[in-house]
Write an enzyme that holds these catalytic residues in place. Structure first.
Site, PDB file in Angstrom:
ATOM      1  N   TYR A 173     -12.101  -4.366   6.588  1.00 29.37           N
ATOM      2  CA  TYR A 173     -10.803  -4.085   7.235  1.00 29.37           C
ATOM      3  C   TYR A 173     -10.959  -3.039   8.335  1.00 29.37           C
ATOM      4  O   TYR A 173     -10.547  -3.232   9.476  1.00 29.37           O
ATOM      5  CB  TYR A 173      -9.781  -3.605   6.199  1.00 29.37           C
ATOM      6  CG  TYR A 173      -8.486  -3.169   6.847  1.00 29.37           C
ATOM      7  CD1 TYR A 173      -7.487  -4.091   7.115  1.00 29.37           C
ATOM      8  CD2 TYR A 173      -8.279  -1.852   7.237  1.00 29.37           C
ATOM      9  CE1 TYR A 173      -6.314  -3.715   7.753  1.00 29.37           C
ATOM     10  CE2 TYR A 173      -7.115  -1.460   7.863  1.00 29.37           C
ATOM     11  CZ  TYR A 173      -6.138  -2.390   8.124  1.00 29.37           C
ATOM     12  OH  TYR A 173      -4.988  -2.018   8.765  1.00 29.37           O
ATOM     13  N   HIS A 174     -11.568  -1.919   7.980  1.00 27.68           N
ATOM     14  CA  HIS A 174     -11.632  -0.809   8.932  1.00 27.68           C
ATOM     15  C   HIS A 174     -12.648  -1.060  10.049  1.00 27.68           C
ATOM     16  O   HIS A 174     -12.603  -0.404  11.091  1.00 27.68           O
ATOM     17  CB  HIS A 174     -11.948   0.489   8.194  1.00 27.68           C
ATOM     18  CG  HIS A 174     -10.869   0.857   7.217  1.00 27.68           C
ATOM     19  ND1 HIS A 174     -10.962   0.553   5.878  1.00 27.68           N
ATOM     20  CD2 HIS A 174      -9.665   1.442   7.396  1.00 27.68           C
ATOM     21  CE1 HIS A 174      -9.861   0.962   5.276  1.00 27.68           C
ATOM     22  NE2 HIS A 174      -9.057   1.493   6.167  1.00 27.68           N
ATOM     23  N   HIS A 182      -9.834   8.794  11.069  1.00 26.10           N
ATOM     24  CA  HIS A 182      -9.632   7.641  11.951  1.00 26.10           C
ATOM     25  C   HIS A 182      -9.952   8.085  13.373  1.00 26.10           C
ATOM     26  O   HIS A 182      -9.088   8.576  14.090  1.00 26.10           O
ATOM     27  CB  HIS A 182      -8.203   7.117  11.839  1.00 26.10           C
ATOM     28  CG  HIS A 182      -7.949   6.383  10.564  1.00 26.10           C
ATOM     29  ND1 HIS A 182      -7.611   7.021   9.400  1.00 26.10           N
ATOM     30  CD2 HIS A 182      -8.008   5.055  10.262  1.00 26.10           C
ATOM     31  CE1 HIS A 182      -7.455   6.113   8.433  1.00 26.10           C
ATOM     32  NE2 HIS A 182      -7.690   4.925   8.925  1.00 26.10           N
ATOM     33  N   ASP A 223      -8.356  13.953   9.001  1.00 26.36           N
ATOM     34  CA  ASP A 223      -8.137  12.606   9.530  1.00 26.36           C
ATOM     35  C   ASP A 223      -9.448  12.047  10.083  1.00 26.36           C
ATOM     36  O   ASP A 223      -9.980  12.548  11.065  1.00 26.36           O
ATOM     37  CB  ASP A 223      -7.072  12.660  10.632  1.00 26.36           C
ATOM     38  CG  ASP A 223      -6.981  11.364  11.421  1.00 26.36           C
ATOM     39  OD1 ASP A 223      -7.218  10.293  10.818  1.00 26.36           O
ATOM     40  OD2 ASP A 223      -6.681  11.423  12.623  1.00 26.36           O
ATOM     41  N   TYR A 249       0.871  -1.176   0.000  1.00 25.83           N
ATOM     42  CA  TYR A 249       0.000   0.000   0.000  1.00 25.83           C
ATOM     43  C   TYR A 249       0.906   1.224   0.000  1.00 25.83           C
ATOM     44  O   TYR A 249       1.653   1.441   0.955  1.00 25.83           O
ATOM     45  CB  TYR A 249      -0.869  -0.061   1.255  1.00 25.83           C
ATOM     46  CG  TYR A 249      -1.896   1.026   1.400  1.00 25.83           C
ATOM     47  CD1 TYR A 249      -2.758   1.350   0.367  1.00 25.83           C
ATOM     48  CD2 TYR A 249      -2.044   1.707   2.610  1.00 25.83           C
ATOM     49  CE1 TYR A 249      -3.728   2.328   0.518  1.00 25.83           C
ATOM     50  CE2 TYR A 249      -3.008   2.674   2.784  1.00 25.83           C
ATOM     51  CZ  TYR A 249      -3.849   2.985   1.735  1.00 25.83           C
ATOM     52  OH  TYR A 249      -4.812   3.951   1.890  1.00 25.83           O
ATOM     53  N   LYS A 288     -11.106  16.670  16.556  1.00 25.19           N
ATOM     54  CA  LYS A 288     -10.322  16.080  15.463  1.00 25.19           C
ATOM     55  C   LYS A 288     -10.184  17.125  14.352  1.00 25.19           C
ATOM     56  O   LYS A 288     -11.051  17.228  13.478  1.00 25.19           O
ATOM     57  CB  LYS A 288     -10.980  14.809  14.932  1.00 25.19           C
ATOM     58  CG  LYS A 288     -10.763  13.610  15.860  1.00 25.19           C
ATOM     59  CD  LYS A 288     -10.992  12.285  15.165  1.00 25.19           C
ATOM     60  CE  LYS A 288     -10.018  11.966  14.078  1.00 25.19           C
ATOM     61  NZ  LYS A 288      -8.624  11.779  14.545  1.00 25.19           N
TER      62      LYS A 288
END
Length: 659
Positions: A168-169, A540, A538, A14, A534
């Protein structure tokens, strides 16, 4: 034993950073080392549909991937890489249609035909609302973009995987194996139902849609359980294809998936231990022949420290090559067939996932379950339970909460050189490139293309033809997404924090911090208020959500407004809510640009006595610089004890108020 040796899976790393030219050089080096496919990482402005000159893009350009603003960037990104022969995976969701259109036009300029192109656009918007935060539009409009892209590719780019349902996340956000299975399959059902009922694909070609659906999964270190999870996935997907969609061709019902093994479990402490974690995680998705990944990409040992260098990525590629070419793994039929232990675990996972899928379907499907906040709350709660197991020592993490004594590591003796840093000039270069691109294009053609996109978005026609017209006219990423934002509107996803239960009973440690919060609140004449912010792009948000939940558990009044805020918005919230402390969470590497803006804004607003604490992937040198510029504390992944962190935040507040 098999009659002939299996072919290895597609091997990727990646990759992408700084600029299209820099990323192209990295791609070509990796391909020369034996990598067999590309996996493109885009920066956050590209993922969320902003150009480099947008206020939200400040500090984020080229940080976590390559910036792509227009067709010229894609030409440079794939220069000297023959796209007709390349299998390219693009981790792109909200702007997936835009990136595939750019890719298709660049490939055609190379002489490739659309039906020669192979690869994948992730294009799974549901999980963006739950875990990764790079959504741009409301759920219904986002699903339209996804399904329009699927319908277009079936007819025009038939070898392309137009969507990569990405669990995945979900695991990164705390999903258990059952939740990962159930939520991913619920998303697939929502997308396929929308395509089936949308009328763009004839009923007799719907099987082609189903067989182009791929998945992108996570593999944790519990590799036996992960093997069983993938065997359960195979069984559940086969059932959905056969019984819900009537796909009778067994080959078309195969689970086709790629994998990036778990970055959540990588540790900043004793990071050399991450090597064996990555290898074990790789085994979880390769050992079982009947549930083996079609493509694998591995993180690097130092990902919890910062951006991996080319050598670190090479090490991860070599792990795959040793397994595929030196071991005898590919010489045998499925080594788990007939194991009653494996079958029992698979049965348990299938039953649990089916129960959860039924629950989501009863609510009205995955999109309704996103909008109601159910899915997000479930993930935040699961993540809170995981963190509590680690904090209590019930779940051992080697080098973090057990076996912490260590010899000095030669890998990290100079932390400043153990990771790659993005050239600070990348953002200014992107801005210059954007200005130059706009100056040399035909403005009238751009306006006409954007007008056609606007009209298409207001109606019901497939948006891909208008998007291709925009690409050829020289429209930029931000302009394309800006028109769609204008038509579809903006959206803020549920945070999942308000409805989530953390560790409200929690034991002596939490009780002690609660008492400390209560006494400090009394001394200051009101309940302690903690703003969790945040800034930047981003998305996440898992760490920020866990901090918010734990802060609430120990007695703080918590203000958490979710992701994607400007420094000015965070300062305004601090003023409006009269907070005692501001906590900033940044994992994209933009902390040195964004944190000082918040600190300066608080001072300008007269809140010099409101301390700022920072959490994220912050190298030691940056942490020292932040502390020197007025930040009260910096927390990194090695600070896993959230209760202790909350105690420290109270100390910071007491110090700031001279108590």
């Amino acid at each position: 034993m098999t009659t002939e040796k299996d072919r290895p899976w597609v091997m990727r790393t990646y990759a992408g950073h700084s600029s299209a030219v820099e990323s192209n050089a990295l791609f070509r080096r990796n391909l020369a080392k034996g990598q067999t496919g590309l996996s493109v990482a885009f920066d956050l402005p590209t993922q969320t549909g902003y150009d480099a000159d947008h206020p939200l893009a400040k500090g984020e350009v080229g940080k976590v991937g390559v910036p792509v603003a227009h067709l010229g960037d894609v030409r440079a990104l794939f220069d000297q890489i023959p796209l007709a022969q390349m299998n390219t995976s693009m981790t792109i969701n909200a702007t997936a249609m835009w990136l595939l259109a750019l890719y298709q036009v660049a490939a055609q300029e190379q002489g490739a035909l659309p039906d020669e192109l192979t690869g994948t656009t992730q294009n799974d918007i549901v999980k963006e609302y739950l875990s990764r935060g790079t959504y741009a539009f409301p759920p219904d409009a986002s699903l339209r973009l996804s399904t329009d892209l699927i319908a277009y590719t079936v007819s025009n780019v038939p070898k392309w995987n137009p969507i990569n349902i990405c669990s995945y996340h979900l695991q990164e956000a705390g999903a258990t194996p059952v939740q990962e299975l159930a939520f991913a399959l619920s998303t697939a059902i929502a997308v396929l139902d929308r395509v089936r009922d949308g009328g763009q694909v004839p009923a007799d070609r719907f099987g082609e849609v189903v067989q182009r659906i791929s998945f992108f999964v996570n593999a944790g270190v519990r590799f036996i359980e992960e093997t069983c999870k993938m065997r359960a996935f195979v069984r559940l997907w086969d059932d959905v294809c056969l019984n819900r969609y009537g796909v009778t061709d067994a080959k078309a019902r195969r689970l086709r998936y790629g994998v990036q093994v778990n970055s959540l479990g990588l540790t900043e402490a004793q990071p050399e231990n991450n090597v064996q974690r990555i290898v074990l995680e790789m085994l979880g998705v390769t050992l079982s022949k009947n549930a083996r990944a079609r493509a694998v990409q591995l993180p690097a040992w130092n990902e919890a420290l910062g951006l991996p260098r080319p050598w670190d990525q090479q090490w991860s590629l070599r792990m795959q090559q040793v397994l595929a070419y030196e071991s005898d793994l590919l010489e045998y039929d499925d080594i788990f067939d007939g194991s009653h232990v494996i079958e029992a675990k698979v049965d348990e996972l299938v039953a649990g996932a089916q129960e959860e899928i039924d629950r989501v379907q009863a609510m009205g499907g995955a999109v309704v379950a996103v909008e109601s906040g159910y899915l997000k709350q479930a993930l935040v709660a699961s993540h809170a339970e995981r963190r509590q197991r680690i904090e209590s020592g019930e779940q051992i993490v080697v080098g973090v909460n057990k076996f912490e004594n260590t010899e000095p590591s030669p890998l990290t003796e100079n932390l400043e050189t153990a990771i790659q840093t993005v050239d600070p000039a990348a953002e200014s270069a992107a801005l210059s490139s954007l200005v130059e691109w706009r100056e040399q294009r035909d403005d009238e053609a751009v306006e006409e293309a954007l007008a056609s996109l606007r009209e298409a978005a207001k109606g019901t026609e497939n948006l891909m033809p208008a998007t291709l017209r925009c690409v050829r006219a020289g429209v930029t990423t931000g302009e394309w997404a800006g028109v769609l934002r204008e038509v579809f509107g903006e959206y803020r996803a549920p945070t999942g924090v308000s409805g989530s239960v953390g560790t409200s009973s929690g034991g002596e440690a939490i009780a002690a911090v609660r008492a400390k919060v209560a006494s400090t609140s009394e001394e200051l004449g009101g309940r302690l208020r903690f703003l969790v912010g945040k800034p930047g792009l981003d998305g996440h948000s898992n760490g920020a959500e866990q901090v918010a939940v734990r802060a609430r558990d120990v007695g703080f009044e918590v203000i958490y407004q979710g992701i994607r805020l400007t420094p000015e918005q965070i300062v305004a919230a601090a003023v409006a809510e009269d907070v005692h402390c501001v906590g900033l969470s940044i994992l994209s590497g933009s902390h040195m640009e964004l944190v000082p803006q918040v600190v300066a804004g608080l001072r300008e607003a007269g809140l010099e006595d409101v301390p700022v604490v920072v959490g994220g992937i912050v190298p030691d040198g940056d942490a020292r610089a932040l502390l020197g510029s007025g930040v009260a504390a910096v927390y990194t992944p090695k600070d896993y004890d959230l209760t202790g962190m909350m105690s420290n935040v109270v100390d910071v507040i007491r110090h700031a108020n001279h108590l």
